[in-house]
Design a protein around this motif. Structure first.
Motif, PDB file in Angstrom:
ATOM      1  N   ASP A  35       5.268   9.127   0.372  1.00 56.13           N
ATOM      2  CA  ASP A  35       4.672   8.110  -0.488  1.00 56.13           C
ATOM      3  C   ASP A  35       5.304   6.743  -0.260  1.00 56.13           C
ATOM      4  N   ALA A  36       5.725   6.449   0.948  1.00 55.38           N
ATOM      5  CA  ALA A  36       6.357   5.163   1.253  1.00 55.38           C
ATOM      6  C   ALA A  36       5.374   4.022   1.024  1.00 55.38           C
ATOM      7  N   VAL A  37       5.900   2.871   0.588  1.00 58.71           N
ATOM      8  CA  VAL A  37       5.088   1.667   0.376  1.00 58.71           C
ATOM      9  C   VAL A  37       5.241   0.768   1.595  1.00 58.71           C
ATOM     10  N   VAL A  38       4.097   0.349   2.151  1.00 55.83           N
ATOM     11  CA  VAL A  38       4.106  -0.522   3.322  1.00 55.83           C
ATOM     12  C   VAL A  38       3.358  -1.806   2.979  1.00 55.83           C
ATOM     13  N   GLU A  39       3.686  -2.873   3.687  1.00 58.85           N
ATOM     14  CA  GLU A  39       2.996  -4.150   3.483  1.00 58.85           C
ATOM     15  C   GLU A  39       2.018  -4.377   4.640  1.00 58.85           C
ATOM     16  N   ARG A  40       0.823  -4.831   4.294  1.00 60.82           N
ATOM     17  CA  ARG A  40      -0.204  -5.070   5.291  1.00 60.82           C
ATOM     18  C   ARG A  40      -0.937  -6.378   4.973  1.00 60.82           C
ATOM     19  N   ARG A  41      -1.425  -7.028   6.018  1.00 59.00           N
ATOM     20  CA  ARG A  41      -2.348  -8.165   5.861  1.00 59.00           C
ATOM     21  C   ARG A  41      -3.702  -7.685   6.345  1.00 59.00           C
ATOM     22  N   THR A  50      -9.725   2.118   6.654  1.00 57.08           N
ATOM     23  CA  THR A  50     -10.159   2.339   5.277  1.00 57.08           C
ATOM     24  C   THR A  50      -8.934   2.566   4.396  1.00 57.08           C
ATOM     25  N   TYR A  51      -8.877   1.834   3.270  1.00 54.79           N
ATOM     26  CA  TYR A  51      -7.759   1.946   2.338  1.00 54.79           C
ATOM     27  C   TYR A  51      -8.299   2.370   0.968  1.00 54.79           C
ATOM     28  N   TYR A  94       0.839  -1.201   0.000  1.00 57.14           N
ATOM     29  CA  TYR A  94       0.000   0.000   0.000  1.00 57.14           C
ATOM     30  C   TYR A  94       0.867   1.243   0.000  1.00 57.14           C
ATOM     31  N   ARG A  95       0.556   2.160  -0.906  1.00 56.36           N
ATOM     32  CA  ARG A  95       1.310   3.410  -1.016  1.00 56.36           C
ATOM     33  C   ARG A  95       0.628   4.480  -0.184  1.00 56.36           C
ATOM     34  N   ARG A  96       1.308   4.889   0.868  1.00 54.88           N
ATOM     35  CA  ARG A  96       0.770   5.968   1.687  1.00 54.88           C
ATOM     36  C   ARG A  96       0.842   7.279   0.929  1.00 54.88           C
ATOM     37  N   GLY A  97      -0.200   8.078   1.063  1.00 55.67           N
ATOM     38  CA  GLY A  97      -0.242   9.317   0.296  1.00 55.67           C
ATOM     39  C   GLY A  97       0.174  10.543   1.062  1.00 55.67           C
TER      40      GLY A  97
END
Length: 336
Positions: free
Chosen positions: A167-173, A205-206, A158-161
């Protein structure tokens, strides 16, 4: 409408199987003469209705015949053609299902009601996104939608806005509980599960267009007991707006500024500001209090009103608008 009354009569007969004209008239709130006219119309439309005279007789449907639209009125049937959900269903890969459902519905309706449904579809259309805002591309939408249907956990990138990580990309389950489309943008409401008890995981919410990769884990999950997607979304949206619009500014707006305020700032906040505005002065200008995200963003938005806005408070907003004005004059003065 007569079409609605015919459908109500049809479903009433289907429920009662047999009734006198007087009983049907009382049920529908019409005269017996109207009942007989409507029965004739149903018969002409191909519905197998017949009357049995004498004591114990009545108006009946042929034994074994049933409409396939149990409980549906003409307006309800027409609503399936009038909804502006075509684009949303296409994005979910369900446009063919909608077309098939509409075709089956038209085949089932008597001709008069079929024409009614088509007329509504021809004359009403909903286009949800605002002007100059097309729907956002969401490549992971089909994968997320499938996980929602199947109640399967997802692993997403997921790209944080915004925020400290940019705009870091994080991994989530996540455990996706439902999809919402608002103004052309898709959101997934989901539990973010880590190593703890999933039942205690927060529901977040994503934005689906910020999911750059999504993969099913093959793990099923149980939905939270009593979870209502529409209710959760309404509460979440209200909290989000309250958090985002956390500052208040005081302005004087000219007639054109009042008209355009909702185009340059949050429309709901603008509507509230105008509804509570002070009385107009001799020049037609009115004083308003406007909820904004912060002073910097407010200045950037309000400069679009040009000479139709005057900032009264706070002083920082007045100074920021003055600085914008000076920069515009400096940039656009003299020959090119």
């Amino acid at each position: 409408m007569r079409a609605a009354r015919l459908m109500t009569l049809l479903f009433t007969l289907q429920r009662l199987r047999s009734a006198t004209a007087g009983e049907l008239a009382r049920e529908l709130g019409v005269s017996e003469r109207t009942v007989y006219r409507d029965i004739a119309a149903l018969t002409e439309a191909g519905v197998p209705v017949w009357t049995e005279p004498g004591r114990g007789g009545g108006i009946r449907l042929v034994d074994g015949w049933r409409t396939r639209l149990d409980g549906m009125t003409a307006q309800e049937a027409a609503a399936l053609f009038a909804v502006g959900a075509t684009q949303a269903l296409a994005e979910l890969g369900m446009s063919s299902a909608l077309a098939a459902a509409q075709a089956k519905l038209l085949a089932t309706l008597p001709p008069e009601l079929r024409d009614h449904a088509r007329t509504v579809a021809e004359r009403f259309h909903l286009d949800a996104p605002g002007w100059f805002h097309g729907p956002r591309a969401a490549p992971a939408l089909s994968t997320v939608a499938e996980a929602v249907w199947e109640q399967q956990r997802l692993r997403i990138e997921y790209r944080r806005g915004s925020g400290p990580d940019g705009d870091a990309v994080v991994e989530r389950r996540i455990e996706p509980l439902g999809l919402v489309v608002k103004a052309g943008t898709w959101y997934v409401v989901a539990r973010s599960v880590g190593r703890g008890d999933p039942a205690r995981a927060p529901i977040l919410t994503y934005r689906v267009d910020r999911i750059i990769a999504a993969e099913g884990t093959g793990e099923a999950f149980d939905r939270p007991e009593g979870f209502d997607l529409a209710e959760h979304w309404a509460e979440s949206a209200a909290r989000f707006e309250a958090q985002m619009l956390r500052d208040t500014v005081r302005l004087r707006l000219g007639p054109s500024g009042l008209r355009w305020l909702g185009h340059v700032t949050d429309p709901d906040a603008a509507a509230r500001a105008i509804a509570t505005a002070g009385p107009p002065g001799a020049d037609g200008w009115r004083e308003v209090e406007l909820a904004v995200e912060n002073i910097e963003i407010a200045a950037h938005q309000l400069v679009g009103l040009a000479d139709q806005v005057e900032a009264l408070d706070p002083p920082e907003l007045r100074a920021a608008l003055a600085a914008y004005g000076e920069a515009l004059v400096a940039r656009n003065s003299g020959p090119r």
